[in-house]
Scaffold this motif. Structure first.
Motif, PDB file in Angstrom:
ATOM      1  N   VAL A   9       0.842  -1.198   0.000  1.00 18.24           N
ATOM      2  CA  VAL A   9       0.000   0.000   0.000  1.00 18.24           C
ATOM      3  C   VAL A   9       0.874   1.244   0.000  1.00 18.24           C
ATOM      4  CG1 VAL A   9      -1.822  -1.264   1.212  1.00 18.24           C
ATOM      5  CG2 VAL A   9      -0.289   0.187   2.534  1.00 18.24           C
ATOM      6  N   GLY A  10       0.394   2.230  -0.710  1.00 15.32           N
ATOM      7  CA  GLY A  10       1.161   3.462  -0.791  1.00 15.32           C
ATOM      8  C   GLY A  10       0.403   4.506  -1.573  1.00 15.32           C
ATOM      9  N   PHE A  75       4.282   2.149   2.063  1.00 13.90           N
ATOM     10  CA  PHE A  75       5.258   3.182   1.696  1.00 13.90           C
ATOM     11  C   PHE A  75       5.027   4.479   2.457  1.00 13.90           C
ATOM     12  CE2 PHE A  75       5.667   1.367  -2.912  1.00 13.90           C
ATOM     13  CZ  PHE A  75       6.262   0.235  -2.391  1.00 13.90           C
ATOM     14  N   GLU A  76       3.982   4.498   3.296  1.00 17.52           N
ATOM     15  CA  GLU A  76       3.597   5.779   3.919  1.00 17.52           C
ATOM     16  C   GLU A  76       2.831   5.444   5.192  1.00 17.52           C
ATOM     17  OE1 GLU A  76       1.703   9.432   4.802  1.00 17.52           O
ATOM     18  OE2 GLU A  76       0.614   7.600   4.375  1.00 17.52           O
ATOM     19  N   GLN A  77       3.029   6.214   6.264  1.00 16.26           N
ATOM     20  CA  GLN A  77       2.453   5.863   7.574  1.00 16.26           C
ATOM     21  C   GLN A  77       0.930   5.776   7.578  1.00 16.26           C
ATOM     22  OE1 GLN A  77       3.754   7.659  11.199  1.00 16.26           O
ATOM     23  NE2 GLN A  77       5.694   8.319  10.321  1.00 16.26           N
ATOM     24  N   LEU A  78       0.284   6.806   7.044  1.00 12.78           N
ATOM     25  CA  LEU A  78      -1.179   6.836   7.116  1.00 12.78           C
ATOM     26  C   LEU A  78      -1.801   5.714   6.286  1.00 12.78           C
ATOM     27  CD1 LEU A  78      -3.562   8.358   8.333  1.00 12.78           C
ATOM     28  CD2 LEU A  78      -3.419  10.014   6.453  1.00 12.78           C
ATOM     29  N   GLU A  79      -1.122   5.316   5.212  1.00 13.45           N
ATOM     30  CA  GLU A  79      -1.615   4.199   4.397  1.00 13.45           C
ATOM     31  C   GLU A  79      -1.545   2.887   5.188  1.00 13.45           C
ATOM     32  OE1 GLU A  79      -3.086   4.532   1.239  1.00 13.45           O
ATOM     33  OE2 GLU A  79      -2.965   6.603   1.921  1.00 13.45           O
ATOM     34  N   ARG A  82      -4.525   2.964   7.395  1.00 10.09           N
ATOM     35  CA  ARG A  82      -5.761   2.876   6.602  1.00 10.09           C
ATOM     36  C   ARG A  82      -6.145   1.427   6.300  1.00 10.09           C
ATOM     37  NH1 ARG A  82      -7.501   7.038   3.404  1.00 10.09           N
ATOM     38  NH2 ARG A  82      -5.472   7.928   2.934  1.00 10.09           N
ATOM     39  N   TYR A  83      -5.149   0.574   6.123  1.00  8.15           N
ATOM     40  CA  TYR A  83      -5.425  -0.814   5.704  1.00  8.15           C
ATOM     41  C   TYR A  83      -5.185  -1.838   6.816  1.00  8.15           C
ATOM     42  CZ  TYR A  83      -6.059   1.182   1.156  1.00  8.15           C
ATOM     43  OH  TYR A  83      -6.539   1.942   0.129  1.00  8.15           O
TER      44      TYR A  83
END
Ligand SMILES: O=C(O)C(=O)Cc1c[nH]c2ccccc12
Length: 191
Positions: A9-10, A75-79, A82-83
């Motif tokens: 995810v990213g 690839f990114e913290q919030l992603e 999110r999942y």
């Protein structure tokens, strides 16, 4: 073997396609049935991008359901947050510490959450967090953070480094191979 599920995810432009190709190449070379599918694609617009990679003796569905992912590579913290509901109990998150403001943060209707990784860890989730962007820059380009993360993942999966090196050679254009091998090595050393 029971089918295993990985989610990548990213955000668009972070190179999830190369990551899924490298991983798919490793798994195919080990004789698994592999299904790779990109389910969200906002790749030109900075939106959320999700790729499923499933492998086993025989994979029947390409879809990863909630509670099914053995590994989430983010690839990114919030992603990653999110999942997280897709993660299996006992599953693992490998995430870059990078933060990219999504549209609601850019337009001021939301704030970027504080200490996302700390909160995930407090829930008892196995999280490996790596500053993949800084390591990629050390390798020569911010674009290689995807390959840094694959280096991290390679330390945790049961395949030899040779198999990963062969996948890099198969998937990365010759011109960028040396740089990506350096990024991969920095990811391996970060674990
Ligand atoms: O190969 C798998 O399915 C794994 O979950 C291996 C694994 C064990 N510990 C980890 C930590 C982060 C990523 C993967 C693993």
């Amino acid at each position: 073997m029971e089918t295993k599920s990985i989610m990548i995810v990213g955000v668009g432009g972070q190179g999830s396609l190369l990551a899924s190709r490298i991983l798919g190449n490793v798994l195919l070379s080990q004789g698994f049935d592999v299904k790779v599918s990109e389910v969200h694609g906002m790749s030109q617009r900075g939106g959320s991008v999700v790729t499923y990679v499933k492998y086993g003796d025989k994979v029947y569905s390409p879809v990863v359901e909630k509670g099914e992912a053995d590994i989430i590579i983010s690839f990114e913290q919030l992603e990653a947050a999110r999942y997280v509901q897709y993660l299996k109990k006992g599953g693992h998150i490998v995430t870059s510490t990078q933060q990219i403001d999504p549209m609601p943060v850019i337009n001021g209707t939301a704030v970027y959450p504080d200490d996302i990784i700390g909160k995930l860890k407090k829930q008892g989730i196995s999280v490996i967090d790596v500053d993949a962007l800084t390591l990629a820059e050390q390798a020569g380009t911010s674009k290689a953070s995807n390959v840094v993360l694959m280096g991290v993942v390679s330390m945790k999966m049961d395949f030899s480094e040779d198999v990963w090196q062969a996948a890099l050679e198969n998937c990365v254009p010759a011109k960028f191979l040396e740089l990506n091998k350096k990024a991969f090595a920095l990811g391996r050393a970060a674990v």
